[in-house]
Scaffold this motif. Structure first.
Motif, short mmCIF file in Angstrom:
data_model
loop_
_atom_site.label_atom_id
_atom_site.label_comp_id
_atom_site.label_asym_id
_atom_site.label_seq_id
_atom_site.Cartn_x
_atom_site.Cartn_y
_atom_site.Cartn_z
N ARG A 2 33.33 33.96 -26.72
CA ARG A 2 31.89 33.75 -26.93
C ARG A 2 31.63 33.70 -28.44
NH1 ARG A 2 27.71 37.61 -23.89
NH2 ARG A 2 28.47 36.33 -22.15
N ILE A 3 30.83 32.73 -28.86
CA ILE A 3 30.53 32.57 -30.29
C ILE A 3 29.03 32.71 -30.50
CG2 ILE A 3 30.71 31.06 -32.29
CD1 ILE A 3 33.03 29.65 -30.97
N HIS A 4 28.66 33.56 -31.43
CA HIS A 4 27.26 33.74 -31.82
C HIS A 4 27.03 33.12 -33.19
CE1 HIS A 4 25.58 36.69 -28.88
NE2 HIS A 4 26.86 36.91 -28.66
N THR A 5 25.91 32.44 -33.33
CA THR A 5 25.48 32.05 -34.67
C THR A 5 24.61 33.17 -35.21
OG1 THR A 5 23.63 30.86 -33.68
CG2 THR A 5 25.55 29.57 -34.28
N VAL A 6 24.79 33.50 -36.47
CA VAL A 6 24.12 34.66 -37.05
C VAL A 6 22.71 34.28 -37.50
CG1 VAL A 6 24.16 36.31 -38.96
CG2 VAL A 6 26.28 35.72 -37.77
N GLU A 7 21.75 35.09 -37.09
CA GLU A 7 20.38 34.91 -37.57
C GLU A 7 20.32 35.40 -39.00
OE1 GLU A 7 15.79 35.95 -36.25
OE2 GLU A 7 17.50 36.74 -35.11
N LEU A 45 34.26 29.89 -21.90
CA LEU A 45 33.92 29.49 -23.27
C LEU A 45 32.40 29.41 -23.38
CD1 LEU A 45 36.49 26.56 -23.36
CD2 LEU A 45 36.80 28.77 -24.47
N GLU A 46 31.82 30.18 -24.28
CA GLU A 46 30.36 30.27 -24.35
C GLU A 46 29.87 30.23 -25.79
OE1 GLU A 46 29.46 32.94 -20.37
OE2 GLU A 46 29.77 33.97 -22.30
N MET A 47 28.67 29.67 -25.94
CA MET A 47 28.03 29.56 -27.25
C MET A 47 26.66 30.20 -27.19
SD MET A 47 28.59 28.24 -30.29
CE MET A 47 27.62 28.07 -31.80
N CYS A 48 26.34 31.03 -28.17
CA CYS A 48 25.03 31.67 -28.26
C CYS A 48 24.41 31.34 -29.62
CB CYS A 48 25.13 33.18 -28.13
SG CYS A 48 25.82 33.76 -26.59
N ARG A 102 27.37 28.01 -21.27
CA ARG A 102 28.76 27.89 -20.82
C ARG A 102 29.23 26.44 -21.05
NH1 ARG A 102 31.73 30.80 -16.94
NH2 ARG A 102 30.49 32.56 -17.69
N LEU A 103 30.39 26.29 -21.68
CA LEU A 103 30.95 24.98 -21.99
C LEU A 103 32.26 24.79 -21.24
CD1 LEU A 103 30.08 25.17 -25.75
CD2 LEU A 103 29.02 23.64 -24.12
N ASP A 104 32.63 23.52 -21.06
CA ASP A 104 33.75 23.20 -20.18
C ASP A 104 35.11 23.16 -20.87
OD1 ASP A 104 32.04 22.95 -18.00
OD2 ASP A 104 31.64 20.83 -18.43
N SER A 105 35.12 23.00 -22.19
CA SER A 105 36.40 22.82 -22.87
C SER A 105 36.34 23.40 -24.27
CB SER A 105 36.76 21.33 -22.94
OG SER A 105 35.86 20.64 -23.79
N VAL A 106 37.51 23.63 -24.85
CA VAL A 106 37.60 24.09 -26.23
C VAL A 106 36.95 23.07 -27.16
CG1 VAL A 106 39.21 24.56 -28.12
CG2 VAL A 106 39.65 25.51 -25.84
N GLY A 107 37.18 21.79 -26.87
CA GLY A 107 36.60 20.73 -27.69
C GLY A 107 35.09 20.79 -27.72
N SER A 163 20.84 24.09 -20.33
CA SER A 163 21.69 23.01 -19.82
C SER A 163 22.58 22.40 -20.89
CB SER A 163 20.82 21.91 -19.21
OG SER A 163 20.04 21.27 -20.22
N GLY A 164 22.20 22.56 -22.17
CA GLY A 164 22.95 21.92 -23.24
C GLY A 164 22.63 20.45 -23.42
N LYS A 165 21.71 19.91 -22.61
CA LYS A 165 21.35 18.50 -22.71
C LYS A 165 20.31 18.29 -23.81
CE LYS A 165 22.26 17.31 -17.88
NZ LYS A 165 21.68 16.77 -16.62
N PRO A 166 20.29 17.09 -24.42
CA PRO A 166 19.31 16.83 -25.48
C PRO A 166 17.88 17.02 -24.99
CG PRO A 166 21.01 15.13 -25.46
CD PRO A 166 21.23 15.97 -24.23
#
Length: 639
Positions: A193-198, A230-233, A242-247, A285-288
């Motif tokens: 899991r990756i966090h972007t820092v405020e 694999l997750e992004m916050c 939740r993302l499907d791949s490392v890429g 959803s991660g969609k634009p």
């Protein structure tokens, strides 16, 4: 106290001669001797990171801080209740400094000189391993020696962590570092899991790049398990994406980095002359969800009230020239009279409640893109057309073998009329075709017998059944043509001398029309493809025409030399050519005939246009009153 020049000289002396020195023990010994005991915070302070750290580190956890340096991070954690902290560093100088600094006020916090690639702890000793910038200092390149050291570092971290423990890594996430770390631990079966820092203290930051916190949780590796977590916050998200791949995860990181660089640029500079845009995605959803286009006008004189404004493009109108092209948006900026105009486009497949809801959602984000010199507490206006968000309804989705995915959607136009669009998703700013929908259609009410039958069954009529024959806006206005060059092509039919239809029989045609886009962007002619105006091909077209037939060509050519060549070729095949220029467009419509005997006078053309319009109008059928064939033919010339 050092003077400014002395301070600058000290910083220069502390910098390594090459990035390779960052992984050298000798460099850090020298660094901390020169630096002294004052803290050096590479990637922000405890305040910047505490919100994320508190989610993953419990007060009772045994925490190992690797490459502690003289950062105050572990000291501040100790002071808020984290007292099971052990710090290690490769530099004996800094360990001695930290021991002395904390001996009295933090007696239970340990400091040890130790190389993290060969630690002296037993297996499974810690619940958390915390790294702030150390991985970045170690992985300065992708040489075999460096990669071997990184593998040793990761292996040792995995060894000393308990199952369920967490490796918390604060990093700038340079591409090669992020790829190595995410790939390594995800292959071990660890959730990532990756966090972007405020950013709380950006004024004191050493770097313009954003800081990330990687959370790698130790799981036992299950043989044959292929699924990776694999997750992004980010700070504005309620829950991770939740993302499907490392890429995909690495692309999400790169997107945040690019956004940070853009923000930094926009806060200091104008984008005048640049075409700058960015897309914000739905946090679930991660969609634009929104695309921003930034329009800066250097020529606009600044006043207190005209620095910055936000323009919301209503749904379905993003394809209009004013909103869908760079030149159009610049014209919009001039009309709005703001130094910086942020043009916001709403994406299909996203729900928007109201203009007020959009403003509330965007109010914080758009201020990150404010221009330099914006007065403090400045009220930034939201602008739009008509004050509403527009209407766009997707009626059908499909896929073409040639052009990929497409949608058919109904949108509400500026005049209140509804239009049905075909949009290829590979080029969402272009309407491939458009039909106008009539406001009313004939009504058909379900029979009383059917109503009773449904009632007996105990099933009410569905909404689809109720409105199956009562759908305002579903009937197509067959008299409407959206493109002026299409109108001109139809007007050219007035040049036909025959009155018996458009197909003459015996494989001869009264009319042949070409309206074909070229895919070759290297030419200065976008319509038609070059092969369509080759003399051999045009002769084949001529042979298909009836003796008094008509060839109509839509020509879009910005290259004057190429256009002259095309005209010479056409005149060599067709003796009589009429030209109809389209006002405000590059399009030119050519009406080509086989004999000069068909040459018509202006008066005859106008009369023929009126006769054709009268023929096309059918009693009881709708006719688009904006379409006047005779008027269009007034500007026709012979070339």
């Amino acid at each position: 106290m050092l003077k400014n020049s002395q301070q600058a000289g000290l910083k220069m002396n502390l910098l390594p001669k090459s990035s390779k020195e960052f992984s050298s023990a000798e460099y850090w010994e020298t660094f901390f001797k020169k630096r002294g005991a004052s803290a050096f915070e590479w990637y922000g302070s405890y305040v910047d990171h505490c919100a994320v750290l508190h989610k993953y580190i419990k007060l009772k956890d045994k925490v190992l801080v690797v490459g502690c340096g003289n950062s105050e991070l572990s000291e501040q954690m100790y002071d808020v209740g984290y007292q099971g902290i052990t710090n290690i560093d490769i530099s004996e100088v800094v360990i001695d400094q930290m021991k002395e600094r904390n001996a009295t006020c933090r007696p239970t916090m340990a400091f040890m000189k130790m190389d993290m690639v060969q630690m002296e702890f037993g297996d499974s000793q810690f619940q958390v391993v915390l790294d702030k910038g150390t991985l970045d200092a170690v992985m300065t390149d992708e040489s075999d020696e460096t990669l071997l050291n990184v593998d040793k570092m990761f292996a040792e971290i995995g060894r000393v962590l308990q199952v369920g423990g967490r490796f918390v890594c604060i990093s700038l996430a340079q591409e090669h570092i992020a790829k190595k770390a995410v790939s390594y631990f995800s292959q071990q079966g660890w959730p990532v899991r990756i966090h972007t820092v405020e950013e709380q203290s950006t004024a004191n930051r050493q770097f313009m790049m954003p800081v990330f916190i990687f959370i790698f949780t130790k799981f036992k590796k299950i043989p044959g398990a292929g699924h990776k977590i694999l997750e992004m916050c980010s700070e504005e998200q309620d829950k991770p994406l939740r993302l499907d791949s490392v890429g995909q995860l690495l692309e999400a990181v790169k997107g945040r980095q690019q956004y940070a660089l853009l923000r930094n640029h926009l806060s200091k500079n104008s984008t005048s002359g640049e075409n700058v845009s960015l897309t914000l995605c739905n946090s679930v959803s991660g969609k634009p969800r929104y695309t921003f286009y930034i329009v800066d006008l250097l020529s606009m004189k600044a006043s207190r009230t005209n620095h910055f404004a936000i323009f919301i493009v209503p749904q379905g109108r993003e394809t209009e020239w004013l909103f869908g092209t760079d030149e159009g948006r610049r014209q919009l900026g001039k009309s709005a009279e703001f130094k910086r105009l942020l043009v916001v486009v709403l994406h299909r497949d996203q729900l928007y409640e109201s203009m007020e809801a959009i403003q509330s959602e965007l109010s914080g984000k758009v201020m990150e893109l404010a221009p330099p010199g914006l007065p403090p507490n400045q009220q930034v206006p939201f602008l739009s057309v008509g004050g509403d968000i527009g209407v766009r309804t997707v009626q059908y989705r499909g896929a073409s073998d040639m052009s990929g995915e497409y949608v058919i959607e109904d949108v509400k136009g500026e005049d209140g009329n509804y239009f049905r669009h075909l949009i290829f998703l590979s080029n969402v700013n272009v309407v491939q075709s458009e039909a106008k929908l009539l406001h009313t259609v004939s009504k058909s009410v379900p029979s009383q017998r059917k109503k009773k039958k449904d009632k007996r069954r105990g099933r009410p009529c569905s909404e689809a059944e109720k409105t199956s024959n009562l759908k305002p806006g579903q009937a197509v206005d067959k008299s409407y043509l959206c493109c002026d060059h299409h109108r001109a092509m139809i007007a050219g039919l007035a040049l036909l001398s025959k009155k018996d239809g458009l197909f003459a029989g015996n494989a001869s045609y009264d009319v042949i029309m070409f309206d074909v886009d070229s895919k070759d962007t290297t030419l200065g002619m976008s319509c038609p493809p070059l092969a369509f105006v080759d003399d051999v091909f045009l002769l084949k077209v001529r042979n298909l025409l009836a003796p008094q037939g008509l060839f109509i060509l839509n020509l879009v050519c910005r290259d004057h030399i190429l256009k002259e060549k095309v005209m010479v070729t056409l005149k060599g095949v067709f003796p009589l050519i009429y030209l109809q220029k389209i006002e405000g467009e590059v399009n030119e419509i050519l009406y080509c005939q086989l004999t000069m005997e068909l040459k018509a006078r202006s008066k005859d053309l106008l009369e023929a246009g009126q006769n054709l319009e009268n023929t096309l109008k059918k009693h009881g059928k709708h006719w688009d009153q904006t379409y006047n064939l005779a008027e269009m033919l007034k500007t026709v010339t012979i070339v």
